[in-house]
Design a protein around this motif. Structure first.
Motif, mmCIF file in Angstrom:
data_model
loop_
_atom_site.group_PDB
_atom_site.id
_atom_site.type_symbol
_atom_site.label_atom_id
_atom_site.label_comp_id
_atom_site.label_asym_id
_atom_site.label_seq_id
_atom_site.Cartn_x
_atom_site.Cartn_y
_atom_site.Cartn_z
ATOM 1 N N GLY A 1 0.808 -1.217 0.000
ATOM 2 C CA GLY A 1 0.000 0.000 0.000
ATOM 3 C C GLY A 1 0.839 1.264 0.000
ATOM 4 O O GLY A 1 0.593 2.183 -0.792
ATOM 5 N N ILE A 2 1.852 1.332 0.880
ATOM 6 C CA ILE A 2 2.639 2.570 0.956
ATOM 7 C C ILE A 2 3.577 2.711 -0.236
ATOM 8 O O ILE A 2 3.873 3.832 -0.667
ATOM 9 C CB ILE A 2 3.432 2.646 2.272
ATOM 10 N N MET A 3 4.032 1.594 -0.803
ATOM 11 C CA MET A 3 4.914 1.693 -1.963
ATOM 12 C C MET A 3 4.183 2.187 -3.194
ATOM 13 O O MET A 3 4.804 2.673 -4.138
ATOM 14 C CB MET A 3 5.571 0.344 -2.254
ATOM 15 N N ALA A 4 2.848 2.091 -3.182
ATOM 16 C CA ALA A 4 2.069 2.664 -4.297
ATOM 17 C C ALA A 4 2.246 4.174 -4.321
ATOM 18 O O ALA A 4 2.286 4.791 -5.396
ATOM 19 C CB ALA A 4 0.603 2.287 -4.150
ATOM 20 N N ALA A 5 2.339 4.793 -3.133
ATOM 21 C CA ALA A 5 2.578 6.245 -3.089
ATOM 22 C C ALA A 5 3.961 6.583 -3.621
ATOM 23 O O ALA A 5 4.135 7.574 -4.341
ATOM 24 C CB ALA A 5 2.426 6.748 -1.648
ATOM 25 N N TRP A 6 4.961 5.783 -3.266
ATOM 26 C CA TRP A 6 6.329 6.031 -3.719
ATOM 27 C C TRP A 6 6.457 5.828 -5.227
ATOM 28 O O TRP A 6 7.223 6.535 -5.893
ATOM 29 C CB TRP A 6 7.287 5.103 -2.984
ATOM 30 N N TRP B 1 4.913 12.548 1.807
ATOM 31 C CA TRP B 1 3.984 11.471 1.463
ATOM 32 C C TRP B 1 4.583 10.522 0.425
ATOM 33 O O TRP B 1 4.419 9.301 0.506
ATOM 34 C CB TRP B 1 2.686 12.080 0.935
ATOM 35 N N ALA B 2 5.300 11.074 -0.539
ATOM 36 C CA ALA B 2 5.881 10.244 -1.594
ATOM 37 C C ALA B 2 7.225 9.645 -1.186
ATOM 38 O O ALA B 2 7.647 8.638 -1.765
ATOM 39 C CB ALA B 2 6.065 11.068 -2.867
ATOM 40 N N GLY B 3 7.913 10.226 -0.187
ATOM 41 C CA GLY B 3 9.261 9.787 0.133
ATOM 42 C C GLY B 3 9.389 8.838 1.299
ATOM 43 O O GLY B 3 10.324 8.031 1.341
#
Length: 337
Positions: free
Chosen positions: A139-144, A209-211
């Motif tokens: 889930g969080i790697m989708a933001a990255w 948020w992206a990093g």
């Protein structure tokens, strides 16, 4: 006749040629190269690619920073050398110092927030079970993995003055709570992306948020390489979670944090796409950072590519100096150990 030596086995003997006094030749690779040279020979293709894609453009940028490059030069007219005039104009410009200040303050705040949040999320993922941690990592790697321009457009829509979700959510709060938290109750038409301060507050949210997912996953990988016996021994001794982190986790993950800090500084100093989208282009000059300032000078009307290259050279030098001193400090720390 060659010298021979006798080796007795089970009472017998057999002549075995003795080695000469001269040393044996160094082993050679399949192409006849000494083995010590082979690794360096294998690096040559990669070095050539780096030289073509990085070093040569960097050299051209430095050369261009000492020239007057405009539309005529783009059409083929030879560029005129102006010496250090571009740098003198740069250092005399108030906009350059404003951009430099914005760049440094933004990078310091964003690097600290990204590393802090990423570390906390990495510690949380390490406490979860395998299935749940895998689900959250995806889930969080989708933001990255989201392209910078796509995420910037989404965040610009969220903070839009007329139809943004943020203003709608703040207006949905009870008036007493909104007054208590923010000192006002009406958020209709709030222009978040007009003022440089609020633009950078939103930009910090976008970049953090992206990093932070990359930081979190890197910290998680480092945590899983630490022996569990160290934590068990610390708990038996009655150490608190905070003390365990500073006495065990942080020292063992210091190389990981060092690399992540250098990468975060480089990335956050060079932020361009998100700021360009949030600021609505190049109209708000007070919101410039060095990257946006260099772009504006190089592609303005008329273009001043020599001045833009000079700004890029200054930014590159700042990053090299920061990286050099930080890596030097890391090496000194390792030598002390």
């Amino acid at each position: 006749m060659a010298n021979t030596s006798t080796i007795a086995r089970d009472g017998g003997s057999s002549p075995v040629p003795a080695r000469g006094r001269r040393g044996t030749k160094p082993p050679r690779g399949s192409r006849g190269l000494p083995e010590g040279v082979v690794p360096y020979a294998l690096l040559i293709p990669g070095l050539l690619v780096i030289a073509g894609l990085l070093l040569y453009p960097l050299y051209q940028m430095v050369v261009m920073s000492f020239q007057d490059v405009g539309l005529r030069q783009i059409r083929g007219v030879p560029a005129k050398s102006v010496g250090f005039d571009n740098y003198l104009k740069l250092f005399e410009s108030e906009l350059f110092w404003t951009s430099l200040r914005n760049t440094i303050v933004f990078a310091v705040v964003t690097v600290a927030c990204t590393l802090g949040l990423g570390t906390l999320v990495g510690l949380l993922l390490n406490k979860l079970g395998k299935k749940m941690s895998t689900f959250l990592i995806i889930g969080i790697m989708a933001a990255w993995a989201t392209p910078a321009i796509a995420s910037a457009i989404i965040w610009r829509w969220l903070f839009d003055a007329e139809s943004g979700v943020i203003n709608w959510a703040l207006n949905a709060l009870p008036d007493w709570l909104s007054n208590l938290l923010f000192g006002r109750a009406d958020w209709s038409g709030e222009p978040w992306l007009n003022d440089p301060l609020t633009i950078y507050l939103v930009l910090i949210l976008v970049v953090v948020w992206a990093g932070f997912p990359f930081i979190a996953v890197s910290v998680l990988a480092g945590l899983r390489s630490i022996a569990a016996e160290l934590y068990e021994a610390a708990r038996v001794d009655g150490a608190s979670s905070w003390r365990i982190f500073w006495k065990i986790t942080f020292p063992l993950l210091k190389p990981v944090f060092s690399v992540l800090t250098v990468l975060s500084v480089i990335w956050d100093f060079k932020v361009f796409t998100q700021l360009f989208v949030l600021a609505g282009g190049t109209s708000n000059r007070d919101a410039f950072n060095l990257s946006l300032y260099a772009f504006t000078q190089a592609f303005s009307s008329p273009p001043k590519m020599g001045l833009g290259a000079a700004i890029a050279v200054v930014l590159t030098l700042i990053l090299l100096i920061i990286t050099f001193f930080y890596v030097r400090q890391i090496v000194k720390t390792e030598d002390v150990r």
